[in-house]
Design an enzyme around this catalytic site. Sequence first.
Site, PDB file in Angstrom:
ATOM      1  N   LEU A 220       1.229  -1.268   0.141  1.00  0.00           N
ATOM      2  CA  LEU A 220       0.127   0.071   0.165  1.00  0.00           C
ATOM      3  C   LEU A 220       0.576   1.329   0.144  1.00  0.00           C
ATOM      4  O   LEU A 220       1.239   1.878  -0.608  1.00  0.00           O
ATOM      5  CB  LEU A 220      -0.782  -0.435   1.021  1.00  0.00           C
ATOM      6  CG  LEU A 220      -1.984  -0.711   1.441  1.00  0.00           C
ATOM      7  CD1 LEU A 220      -3.079  -0.911   2.267  1.00  0.00           C
ATOM      8  CD2 LEU A 220      -2.920  -1.040   0.184  1.00  0.00           C
ATOM      9  N   CYS A 275      -4.906   0.693  -8.930  1.00  0.00           N
ATOM     10  CA  CYS A 275      -4.202  -0.172  -7.824  1.00  0.00           C
ATOM     11  C   CYS A 275      -4.297   1.061  -7.200  1.00  0.00           C
ATOM     12  O   CYS A 275      -4.640   1.596  -6.473  1.00  0.00           O
ATOM     13  CB  CYS A 275      -3.055  -0.597  -8.286  1.00  0.00           C
ATOM     14  SG  CYS A 275      -2.804  -2.350  -8.165  1.00  0.00           S
TER      15      CYS A 275
HETATM   16  C1  UDX Z   1      -6.187  -8.138  -8.887  1.00  0.00           C
HETATM   17  C2  UDX Z   1      -6.522  -7.997  -7.259  1.00  0.00           C
HETATM   18  O1  UDX Z   1      -7.618  -7.318  -8.140  1.00  0.00           O
HETATM   19  C3  UDX Z   1      -5.740  -6.181  -7.014  1.00  0.00           C
HETATM   20  O2  UDX Z   1      -6.462  -6.455  -6.015  1.00  0.00           O
HETATM   21  C4  UDX Z   1      -4.187  -6.545  -6.399  1.00  0.00           C
HETATM   22  O3  UDX Z   1      -3.918  -5.640  -6.436  1.00  0.00           O
HETATM   23  C5  UDX Z   1      -3.654  -7.058  -7.876  1.00  0.00           C
HETATM   24  O4  UDX Z   1      -4.477  -8.397  -8.210  1.00  0.00           O
HETATM   25  P1  UDX Z   1      -5.635  -8.120 -11.254  1.00  0.00           P
HETATM   26  O5  UDX Z   1      -4.829  -9.425 -11.664  1.00  0.00           O
HETATM   27  O6  UDX Z   1      -5.963  -7.050 -12.047  1.00  0.00           O
HETATM   28  O7  UDX Z   1      -5.734  -7.170  -9.731  1.00  0.00           O
HETATM   29  O8  UDX Z   1      -7.119  -7.794 -11.277  1.00  0.00           O
HETATM   30  P2  UDX Z   1      -8.422  -9.237 -12.232  1.00  0.00           P
HETATM   31  O9  UDX Z   1      -7.131  -8.751 -13.938  1.00  0.00           O
HETATM   32  O10 UDX Z   1      -9.596  -8.768 -12.630  1.00  0.00           O
HETATM   33  O11 UDX Z   1      -7.963 -10.231 -12.177  1.00  0.00           O
HETATM   34  C6  UDX Z   1      -8.818 -11.408 -10.786  1.00  0.00           C
HETATM   35  C7  UDX Z   1      -9.359 -12.160 -11.575  1.00  0.00           C
HETATM   36  O12 UDX Z   1      -9.908 -13.402 -10.145  1.00  0.00           O
HETATM   37  C8  UDX Z   1     -10.489 -12.070 -12.200  1.00  0.00           C
HETATM   38  O13 UDX Z   1     -10.017 -12.823 -13.479  1.00  0.00           O
HETATM   39  C9  UDX Z   1     -11.861 -13.078 -11.477  1.00  0.00           C
HETATM   40  O14 UDX Z   1     -12.797 -13.268 -12.852  1.00  0.00           O
HETATM   41  C10 UDX Z   1     -11.183 -13.523 -10.459  1.00  0.00           C
HETATM   42  N1  UDX Z   1     -11.835 -14.418  -9.417  1.00  0.00           N
HETATM   43  C11 UDX Z   1     -12.753 -13.374  -8.904  1.00  0.00           C
HETATM   44  C12 UDX Z   1     -12.679 -16.078  -9.124  1.00  0.00           C
HETATM   45  O15 UDX Z   1     -11.346 -16.702  -9.839  1.00  0.00           O
HETATM   46  N2  UDX Z   1     -12.700 -16.044  -8.293  1.00  0.00           N
HETATM   47  C13 UDX Z   1     -13.440 -14.840  -6.866  1.00  0.00           C
HETATM   48  O16 UDX Z   1     -13.964 -15.220  -6.431  1.00  0.00           O
HETATM   49  C14 UDX Z   1     -12.918 -13.694  -7.040  1.00  0.00           C
HETATM   50  C1  UDX Z   2       1.107   0.584 -10.530  1.00  0.00           C
HETATM   51  C2  UDX Z   2       2.709   0.846 -10.111  1.00  0.00           C
HETATM   52  O1  UDX Z   2       3.576   0.876 -10.656  1.00  0.00           O
HETATM   53  C3  UDX Z   2       3.105  -1.212  -9.444  1.00  0.00           C
HETATM   54  O2  UDX Z   2       4.410  -1.581  -8.856  1.00  0.00           O
HETATM   55  C4  UDX Z   2       1.628  -1.711  -8.763  1.00  0.00           C
HETATM   56  O3  UDX Z   2       2.293  -3.173  -8.912  1.00  0.00           O
HETATM   57  C5  UDX Z   2       0.567  -1.811  -8.692  1.00  0.00           C
HETATM   58  O4  UDX Z   2       0.003  -0.131  -9.764  1.00  0.00           O
HETATM   59  P1  UDX Z   2       0.357   0.329 -12.678  1.00  0.00           P
HETATM   60  O5  UDX Z   2      -1.092   1.076 -11.995  1.00  0.00           O
HETATM   61  O6  UDX Z   2       0.393  -0.870 -13.811  1.00  0.00           O
HETATM   62  O7  UDX Z   2       1.209  -0.052 -11.651  1.00  0.00           O
HETATM   63  O8  UDX Z   2       1.241   1.838 -13.366  1.00  0.00           O
HETATM   64  P2  UDX Z   2       1.911   2.747 -13.325  1.00  0.00           P
HETATM   65  O9  UDX Z   2       3.178   3.138 -14.168  1.00  0.00           O
HETATM   66  O10 UDX Z   2       2.442   3.275 -11.850  1.00  0.00           O
HETATM   67  O11 UDX Z   2       0.915   4.045 -13.563  1.00  0.00           O
HETATM   68  C6  UDX Z   2      -0.024   4.329 -13.334  1.00  0.00           C
HETATM   69  C7  UDX Z   2      -0.989   5.988 -13.379  1.00  0.00           C
HETATM   70  O12 UDX Z   2       0.565   6.595 -13.134  1.00  0.00           O
HETATM   71  C8  UDX Z   2      -0.624   5.317 -15.115  1.00  0.00           C
HETATM   72  O13 UDX Z   2      -2.263   6.636 -15.053  1.00  0.00           O
HETATM   73  C9  UDX Z   2       0.675   6.837 -15.600  1.00  0.00           C
HETATM   74  O14 UDX Z   2      -0.036   7.253 -16.849  1.00  0.00           O
HETATM   75  C10 UDX Z   2       0.239   7.552 -14.853  1.00  0.00           C
HETATM   76  N1  UDX Z   2       1.406   8.911 -14.842  1.00  0.00           N
HETATM   77  C11 UDX Z   2       3.073   7.556 -14.464  1.00  0.00           C
HETATM   78  C12 UDX Z   2       1.385   9.301 -14.598  1.00  0.00           C
HETATM   79  O15 UDX Z   2       0.912  10.177 -14.862  1.00  0.00           O
HETATM   80  N2  UDX Z   2       2.955  10.457 -14.462  1.00  0.00           N
HETATM   81  C13 UDX Z   2       4.382   9.420 -13.975  1.00  0.00           C
HETATM   82  O16 UDX Z   2       5.069  10.793 -13.964  1.00  0.00           O
HETATM   83  C14 UDX Z   2       4.230   8.289 -13.939  1.00  0.00           C
END
Ligand code: UDX
Ligand code: UDX
Length: 458
Positions: A220, A275
């Site tokens: 977090l 996230c």
């Molecule tokens: C996941 C978590 O949502 C997030 O909290 C963490 O920060 C990163 O991992 P992400 O993989 O991006 O994020 O989520 P998503 O692409 O929505 O995948 C979750 C999957 O879990 C989905 O495919 C959904 O169908 C599945 N799921 C959900 C199960 O298989 N069982 C459930 O009960 C609920």
């Molecule tokens: C983030 C964290 O980087 C990763 O470590 C964690 O596991 C999940 O959350 P992600 O959400 O995939 O990853 O993307 P990230 O590259 O962090 O970008 C987040 C957002 O910030 C995007 O919308 C990006 O465009 C924006 N961003 C990033 C800016 O606006 N300015 C910057 O300088 C960098």
Amino acid sequence: MPFKKNILCIGAGYVGGPTMAMIAYKCPQYKVTLVDINPSRIAQWNSDVLPIYEPGLDEIVKKTRDRNLFFSTEIEKGIKEADIIFVSVNTPTKTFGAGAGMAADLQYWEKTARQIQRHAESNCIIVEKSTLPVKTALAMERILTSNANDICFDVLSNPEFLAEGTAIKNLENPDRVLIGSRETPSGLRARNELVEIYANWVSKKRIITSNIWSSELSKLVANAFLAQRISSINSISALCEKTEANITEVSRAVAMDSRIGDKFLNASVGFGGSCFKKDILNLVYLCRYYGLEEVANYWEGVVKINDYQKERFVLNMLTAMFNTLAGKKICLFGFAFKADTGDTRESPAIFISRRLIEERAELVISDPKALDNAREDLEGLNGNISYIEDPYEASYGCDAIAVMTEWEIYRQLDYRKIFKSMTKLAFIFDGRNILDHNELFEIGFNVFPIGKPPQTHF
Ligand code: UDX
Ligand code: UDX
């Protein structure tokens, strides 16, 4: 040859999918199975068109699928056979009841814990991959041990730090792998087992261990710090627009202080992604829960500045275009929350689109990978919206272009050709500061960057 261990991952999403593909690729001695409640997602993982776009992922899945990487909907069977279970199901922000709009919705997590408890047939290590509020592992442990049987579960926290668009690179070469555990003999044994999996390709120096609560909290905090840098620079971009300072110059000067560094200091229309907002709100909720109102307010400010930045962008468009957008045709270059992904979760483009439709503008949305998601995100919006992948066709006849995503292709377009085809005065609002603003101005555009003086012909 029999496999050394069976690894299961519940939740085949943006995190579970690439992470397990990498483990299978680097550890042929393990059988890795991904299960998901969504059958169409599993069918896509088993097809030639994977459910997520991630550079380098296709190659790894091709090399490992049906060798030691398997995708299935048989969750119970998977649990029965597993030695190690990663849980990577989604944990969205709660939309109801106590903590609505702030706390994490843990219903899928709890359901998954109960499923594991019911179907596990031997001792098992449970690995939290989803980002969760601190102390979730404790709740997981309680559920798992609620029916006293002889099975022993060890819960580990192993947060995923990959960023979308660079997931494969981040997984192959992580800055660090963090593993949190109980400091009991069995907790430490479980932790070592997970260390050994990563040690197949990650140097042990980069694998760090901690107590389980530190590990949960670190994820977090890492996301809150990253988002805080963006909100900090975005807040200064507003000040730059009022003065004669230029945010790119300020950012460069600040970033060259080696204590600050140059990453995550690009001003933008706002951060998105699944996230940042969710994790900060989680942190805020946690602080309030413990009575730390000042700390909660401090971090909440990061989200507030992000909302402010998105609204500011729309108001800047409105003011620049003579206080009315009604009937004007605006083309969005990009809809994904960042480049190199088709993911649109929390993308600033969603908010901007809604606001522009409220102002009665017509929208043309363009994106190389995210148009299907964009259609879903804007479904039901009452307005004139079209979806066109080709940027020349999309901007044809438009009054303005707004850059939402920093896709490389947008830097390389023939803007002379685009200018000719647009309705004049031809505005460009560069929400990512990726274009050559002087050149655009010379072509004839009225150019509005973030945090820099606009260049106009009127
Ligand atoms: C996941 C978590 O949502 C997030 O909290 C963490 O920060 C990163 O991992 P992400 O993989 O991006 O994020 O989520 P998503 O692409 O929505 O995948 C979750 C999957 O879990 C989905 O495919 C959904 O169908 C599945 N799921 C959900 C199960 O298989 N069982 C459930 O009960 C609920
Ligand atoms: C983030 C964290 O980087 C990763 O470590 C964690 O596991 C999940 O959350 P992600 O959400 O995939 O990853 O993307 P990230 O590259 O962090 O970008 C987040 C957002 O910030 C995007 O919308 C990006 O465009 C924006 N961003 C990033 C800016 O606006 N300015 C910057 O300088 C960098």
